[in-house]
Design a protein around this motif. Structure first.
Motif, short mmCIF file in Angstrom:
data_model
loop_
_atom_site.label_atom_id
_atom_site.label_comp_id
_atom_site.label_asym_id
_atom_site.label_seq_id
_atom_site.Cartn_x
_atom_site.Cartn_y
_atom_site.Cartn_z
N GLU A 74 -20.19 -59.11 -3.35
CA GLU A 74 -18.90 -58.44 -3.50
C GLU A 74 -17.83 -59.47 -3.17
O GLU A 74 -17.97 -60.21 -2.20
N SER A 75 -16.79 -59.51 -4.00
CA SER A 75 -15.69 -60.42 -3.69
C SER A 75 -14.40 -59.88 -4.27
O SER A 75 -14.40 -59.11 -5.23
N ASP A 76 -13.31 -60.28 -3.65
CA ASP A 76 -11.98 -59.92 -4.10
C ASP A 76 -11.55 -60.98 -5.11
O ASP A 76 -11.48 -62.16 -4.78
N ALA A 77 -11.27 -60.56 -6.33
CA ALA A 77 -10.93 -61.51 -7.39
C ALA A 77 -9.66 -62.32 -7.06
O ALA A 77 -9.55 -63.49 -7.41
N ALA A 78 -8.72 -61.71 -6.36
CA ALA A 78 -7.46 -62.40 -6.08
C ALA A 78 -7.61 -63.46 -4.99
O ALA A 78 -7.02 -64.53 -5.07
N THR A 79 -8.40 -63.16 -3.96
CA THR A 79 -8.49 -64.09 -2.83
C THR A 79 -9.80 -64.88 -2.78
O THR A 79 -9.87 -65.91 -2.13
N GLY A 80 -10.85 -64.35 -3.42
CA GLY A 80 -12.15 -64.99 -3.35
C GLY A 80 -12.93 -64.62 -2.10
O GLY A 80 -14.05 -65.08 -1.90
N GLY A 133 -11.77 -66.57 1.52
CA GLY A 133 -11.01 -66.98 0.36
C GLY A 133 -9.77 -67.75 0.70
O GLY A 133 -9.57 -68.24 1.81
#
Length: 135
Positions: A74-80, A133
């Motif tokens: 799982e990762s946040d696309a904006a922050t990595g 990120g």
């Protein structure tokens, strides 16, 4: 004096217990194995319980090698920021009709032609990382 931040993304290994905790908190991943010396990656759904990872995947059971890997992240696309976990080991096919019916209800899956396979993976290695990120 100005303070500069290090904005380099970082990856930090987590303990096996934390990796399993992350895995248990998710429901979707990817089954990874070799077929004719080429990597095959298929979407899958899973449940963790009693030291076993039950995986539902649209793969022909006869095409699987004796051991395989299951990858979840799982990762946040904006922050990595996020995490990644890979469990590897041998498995058993779930074939008992009542057990298959239970997992069919508990795990939504993808049908791909005639294939709807349930596996019980016995992880021998579990490796996980936290991803820090951009800040």
């Amino acid at each position: 004096m100005s303070i500069t931040r290090d904005t380099t993304p970082r990856m930090t290994e987590v303990s096996g217990a934390e990796a399993l905790w992350l895995l248990e908190g998710s429901t979707q991943g990817r089954l990874v194995y070799l077929q004719r010396d080429l990597p095959v990656i298929r979407p899958a759904r899973h449940l963790w319980g009693t030291g076993r990872l039950v995986v539902r995947t649209p793969v022909a059971a006869g095409s699987l090698p004796p051991a395989l890997s299951y990858h979840v992240d799982e990762s946040d696309a904006a922050t990595g920021a996020g995490w990644t976990v890979t469990a590897t080991g041998p498995y058993d096919l779930v074939t008992e009709p009542h057990e298959v019916a239970h997992y069919r209800r508990a795990l939504a899956g993808w049908m791909h032609g005639p294939h709807d396979t349930f596996l019980r993976l016995r992880p021998q290695t579990v490796q996980g990382f936290r991803l820090a990120g951009l800040t």
